[in-house]
Scaffold this motif. Structure first.
Motif, PDB file in Angstrom:
ATOM      1  N   VAL A  90       0.841  -1.204   0.000  1.00 26.05           N
ATOM      2  CA  VAL A  90       0.000   0.000   0.000  1.00 26.05           C
ATOM      3  C   VAL A  90       0.869   1.245   0.000  1.00 26.05           C
ATOM      4  O   VAL A  90       0.639   2.190  -0.780  1.00 26.05           O
ATOM      5  CB  VAL A  90      -0.934  -0.005   1.225  1.00 26.05           C
ATOM      6  N   VAL A  91       1.896   1.272   0.832  1.00 32.18           N
ATOM      7  CA  VAL A  91       2.795   2.423   0.882  1.00 32.18           C
ATOM      8  C   VAL A  91       3.549   2.564  -0.434  1.00 32.18           C
ATOM      9  O   VAL A  91       3.656   3.666  -0.996  1.00 32.18           O
ATOM     10  CB  VAL A  91       3.795   2.283   2.056  1.00 32.18           C
ATOM     11  N   GLY A  92       4.062   1.452  -0.949  1.00 37.11           N
ATOM     12  CA  GLY A  92       4.835   1.505  -2.189  1.00 37.11           C
ATOM     13  C   GLY A  92       4.044   1.999  -3.383  1.00 37.11           C
ATOM     14  O   GLY A  92       4.594   2.658  -4.273  1.00 37.11           O
ATOM     15  N   LEU A  93       2.742   1.710  -3.409  1.00 42.26           N
ATOM     16  CA  LEU A  93       1.909   2.110  -4.549  1.00 42.26           C
ATOM     17  C   LEU A  93       1.345   3.518  -4.414  1.00 42.26           C
ATOM     18  O   LEU A  93       0.917   4.106  -5.411  1.00 42.26           O
ATOM     19  CB  LEU A  93       0.756   1.123  -4.721  1.00 42.26           C
ATOM     20  N   ASN A  94       1.342   4.059  -3.217  1.00 43.03           N
ATOM     21  CA  ASN A  94       0.657   5.329  -3.003  1.00 43.03           C
ATOM     22  C   ASN A  94       1.542   6.474  -2.537  1.00 43.03           C
ATOM     23  O   ASN A  94       1.066   7.611  -2.455  1.00 43.03           O
ATOM     24  CB  ASN A  94      -0.465   5.134  -1.970  1.00 43.03           C
ATOM     25  N   VAL A  95       2.776   6.207  -2.243  1.00 38.44           N
ATOM     26  CA  VAL A  95       3.684   7.259  -1.788  1.00 38.44           C
ATOM     27  C   VAL A  95       4.739   7.497  -2.861  1.00 38.44           C
ATOM     28  O   VAL A  95       5.365   6.553  -3.349  1.00 38.44           O
ATOM     29  CB  VAL A  95       4.360   6.887  -0.451  1.00 38.44           C
ATOM     30  N   ASP A  96       4.918   8.742  -3.234  1.00 39.89           N
ATOM     31  CA  ASP A  96       5.898   9.110  -4.244  1.00 39.89           C
ATOM     32  C   ASP A  96       6.956   9.996  -3.600  1.00 39.89           C
ATOM     33  O   ASP A  96       6.723  11.178  -3.355  1.00 39.89           O
ATOM     34  CB  ASP A  96       5.222   9.840  -5.401  1.00 39.89           C
ATOM     35  N   THR A  97       8.099   9.420  -3.309  1.00 38.19           N
ATOM     36  CA  THR A  97       9.190  10.167  -2.684  1.00 38.19           C
ATOM     37  C   THR A  97      10.509   9.514  -3.069  1.00 38.19           C
ATOM     38  O   THR A  97      10.531   8.543  -3.842  1.00 38.19           O
ATOM     39  CB  THR A  97       9.020  10.189  -1.144  1.00 38.19           C
ATOM     40  N   ALA A  98      11.605  10.044  -2.560  1.00 37.08           N
ATOM     41  CA  ALA A  98      12.922   9.482  -2.882  1.00 37.08           C
ATOM     42  C   ALA A  98      13.008   8.024  -2.421  1.00 37.08           C
ATOM     43  O   ALA A  98      12.427   7.647  -1.403  1.00 37.08           O
ATOM     44  CB  ALA A  98      14.020  10.322  -2.219  1.00 37.08           C
ATOM     45  N   PRO A 100      15.313   6.005  -0.927  1.00 34.44           N
ATOM     46  CA  PRO A 100      15.711   5.624   0.438  1.00 34.44           C
ATOM     47  C   PRO A 100      14.603   5.877   1.461  1.00 34.44           C
ATOM     48  O   PRO A 100      14.345   5.028   2.318  1.00 34.44           O
ATOM     49  CB  PRO A 100      16.932   6.505   0.709  1.00 34.44           C
ATOM     50  N   LEU A 101      13.938   7.017   1.348  1.00 30.71           N
ATOM     51  CA  LEU A 101      12.855   7.326   2.281  1.00 30.71           C
ATOM     52  C   LEU A 101      11.665   6.406   2.044  1.00 30.71           C
ATOM     53  O   LEU A 101      11.029   5.929   3.004  1.00 30.71           O
ATOM     54  CB  LEU A 101      12.427   8.784   2.127  1.00 30.71           C
ATOM     55  N   LEU A 102      11.366   6.126   0.780  1.00 29.81           N
ATOM     56  CA  LEU A 102      10.233   5.255   0.470  1.00 29.81           C
ATOM     57  C   LEU A 102      10.462   3.844   1.008  1.00 29.81           C
ATOM     58  O   LEU A 102       9.568   3.240   1.610  1.00 29.81           O
ATOM     59  CB  LEU A 102      10.015   5.215  -1.047  1.00 29.81           C
ATOM     60  N   LEU A 103      11.665   3.305   0.825  1.00 29.95           N
ATOM     61  CA  LEU A 103      11.957   1.966   1.331  1.00 29.95           C
ATOM     62  C   LEU A 103      11.904   1.937   2.858  1.00 29.95           C
ATOM     63  O   LEU A 103      11.427   0.962   3.449  1.00 29.95           O
ATOM     64  CB  LEU A 103      13.331   1.498   0.845  1.00 29.95           C
ATOM     65  N   ALA A 104      12.388   3.000   3.501  1.00 27.83           N
ATOM     66  CA  ALA A 104      12.312   3.074   4.961  1.00 27.83           C
ATOM     67  C   ALA A 104      10.858   3.062   5.422  1.00 27.83           C
ATOM     68  O   ALA A 104      10.508   2.406   6.414  1.00 27.83           O
ATOM     69  CB  ALA A 104      13.027   4.329   5.457  1.00 27.83           C
ATOM     70  N   MET A 105       9.999   3.778   4.695  1.00 30.47           N
ATOM     71  CA  MET A 105       8.576   3.801   5.040  1.00 30.47           C
ATOM     72  C   MET A 105       7.935   2.437   4.822  1.00 30.47           C
ATOM     73  O   MET A 105       7.082   2.006   5.615  1.00 30.47           O
ATOM     74  CB  MET A 105       7.860   4.869   4.201  1.00 30.47           C
ATOM     75  N   LEU A 167       4.569  -2.860  -8.279  1.00 23.54           N
ATOM     76  CA  LEU A 167       5.284  -1.798  -7.591  1.00 23.54           C
ATOM     77  C   LEU A 167       6.271  -1.137  -8.549  1.00 23.54           C
ATOM     78  O   LEU A 167       6.914  -1.831  -9.361  1.00 23.54           O
ATOM     79  CB  LEU A 167       6.052  -2.356  -6.395  1.00 23.54           C
ATOM     80  N   PRO A 168       6.433   0.174  -8.485  1.00 24.80           N
ATOM     81  CA  PRO A 168       7.486   0.803  -9.291  1.00 24.80           C
ATOM     82  C   PRO A 168       8.856   0.333  -8.805  1.00 24.80           C
ATOM     83  O   PRO A 168       9.016  -0.100  -7.668  1.00 24.80           O
ATOM     84  CB  PRO A 168       7.278   2.299  -9.025  1.00 24.80           C
ATOM     85  N   ASP A 169       9.839   0.433  -9.671  1.00 20.02           N
ATOM     86  CA  ASP A 169      11.171  -0.081  -9.340  1.00 20.02           C
ATOM     87  C   ASP A 169      11.721   0.515  -8.055  1.00 20.02           C
ATOM     88  O   ASP A 169      12.364  -0.180  -7.266  1.00 20.02           O
ATOM     89  CB  ASP A 169      12.144   0.188 -10.491  1.00 20.02           C
ATOM     90  N   LYS A 170      11.476   1.789  -7.827  1.00 20.18           N
ATOM     91  CA  LYS A 170      12.038   2.426  -6.636  1.00 20.18           C
ATOM     92  C   LYS A 170      11.344   1.959  -5.349  1.00 20.18           C
ATOM     93  O   LYS A 170      11.852   2.207  -4.251  1.00 20.18           O
ATOM     94  CB  LYS A 170      11.961   3.953  -6.754  1.00 20.18           C
ATOM     95  N   ALA A 171      10.199   1.298  -5.491  1.00 20.78           N
ATOM     96  CA  ALA A 171       9.479   0.788  -4.318  1.00 20.78           C
ATOM     97  C   ALA A 171       9.712  -0.703  -4.123  1.00 20.78           C
ATOM     98  O   ALA A 171       8.963  -1.358  -3.408  1.00 20.78           O
ATOM     99  CB  ALA A 171       7.987   1.070  -4.466  1.00 20.78           C
TER     100      ALA A 171
END
Length: 359
Positions: A90-98, A100-105, A167-171
């Protein structure tokens, strides 16, 4: 040391049992094991896939082992893993950020998701003495049906009803550097998170006051309560940590080995974690080694089947036999003790170890 011997004996008996099954079905056990191990170790790519396959098992094995060490039987790692992975998705699909921060979240979401799913059985155990085996099994199926309806309703892929959007690659935990290093395998950053989790849990269990209190409650709840340890709080804390570890397993599976979450599937790694924990003698390092061994068996069984026509169910039978002997470690421990005492008695008498001499 004795736990190591018991685990090695369980593996040995499992391999012997598998060889007997291969021979009984008209296949060559030597060839079977040759291709089984080649399937998981033949080249860097297959070795990387073995590490990736074992990564979720490290988390679920740690989850079960931590609960065992504190006197609880968390059989709900499958549901906790599923819900933790769902929260991370859910976080990976709905949060758009850098990244490192996205993976931490996403890591935090997986931890919280798994912990929340384990909190209810922990609370029921602490307040009402509801056996955790019953409550965690029920929570597994609540997680199953929650995800079954939530994914199509909120995360559905455009053309597929039964899985979430990719999931996008960055997520994801995928790493091009690691994949290239291991010949294009699907090894990912989840392995590093798993190793860190092993080190943290080993430190908590063996070097902290919290770990001592949790183990004390596991050994004897009434004595721990008499000594002033808050038993109910310890039970809930243990389940929270256990669930958090299983939730990280969901992250490793759905954002590492895969890139989405499917409905109608309760992850088998949650139940396999019980076997991993038993074979690893409920120790963090033992769980790490045990999980990678199971990863090898799972990775190699398809190659064995393709090269020899030995059914992959043989590998499942080997795992089942290993689990059986690991689960009967008490009997194996008594056997080892008996053999040691027999040898010592013979040595004290100055004679050979034999039935006639002891008689």
């Amino acid at each position: 040391m004795r736990n190591v011997i018991i685990s090695l004996c369980a593996v040995l008996f499992g391999l012997i049992g598998g060889a007997i099954l291969m021979a009984a079905t008209g296949h060559d056990p030597i060839q079977g094991y040759k291709y089984l191990f080649q399937g998981g170790l033949k080249n860097p790519s297959r070795f990387g896939d073995t590490l990736a396959t074992g990564t979720p098992l490290i988390f679920t094995g740690l989850s079960v082992a931590f609960a065992f060490r504190t006197g609880l039987f968390n059989i709900g790692a499958a549901g906790q893993m599923l819900f933790g992975g769902f929260c991370a998705t859910v976080v990976g699909l709905n949060v758009d950020t850098a990244r490192p921060l996205l993976l931490a979240m996403m890591i935090l979401a997986a931890i919280l998701g798994g912990a929340v799913w384990a909190f209810i059985p922990g609370l029921l155990k602490a307040r009402f003495n509801v056996h955790e085996v019953v409550s965690t099994i029920m929570m597994n199926w609540i997680a199953y049906w929650t995800i079954y309806y939530a994914v199509p309703a909120y995360l559905k892929a455009e053309s597929v009803e039964t899985e979430s959007r990719l999931l996008p690659d960055k997520a994801t935990l995928k790493s091009a550097f690691l994949s290239d290093m291991f010949g294009g395998s699907y090894i990912n950053l989840g392995l590093f998170i798993a190793v860190i989790a092993v080190l943290i849990i080993a430190f908590v269990i063996n070097k902290t006051t919290l770990g001592y209190e949790l183990k004390a409650v596991g050994y004897n709840r009434h004595s721990a309560e008499y000594a002033g340890i808050p038993v109910n709080r310890s039970i809930i804390t243990s389940m929270l940590i256990s669930g958090a570890l299983a939730g990280l397993g969901g992250l490793a599976q759905y954002a590492g080995n895969g890139a989405n979450i499917q409905i109608g599937v309760l992850p088998s790694q949650g139940y396999d974690g019980i076997a991993v924990s038993l074979l690893g003698a409920n120790s963090p390092l033992g769980v790490l080694i045990s999980a990678l061994f199971f990863g090898l068996l799972y990775s190699g069984r398809g190659f064995m089947n393709a090269m020899t026509e030995i059914p992959p169910e043989i590998a499942d039978s080997i795992i089942a036999i290993i689990i059986y002997f690991a689960a009967t470690s008490v009997l194996m421990n008594r056997l080892i003790t008996w053999l040691i005492n027999r040898r010592r008695t013979a040595a004290a008498k100055g004679g050979p170890v034999s039935g006639k001499e002891n008689a």
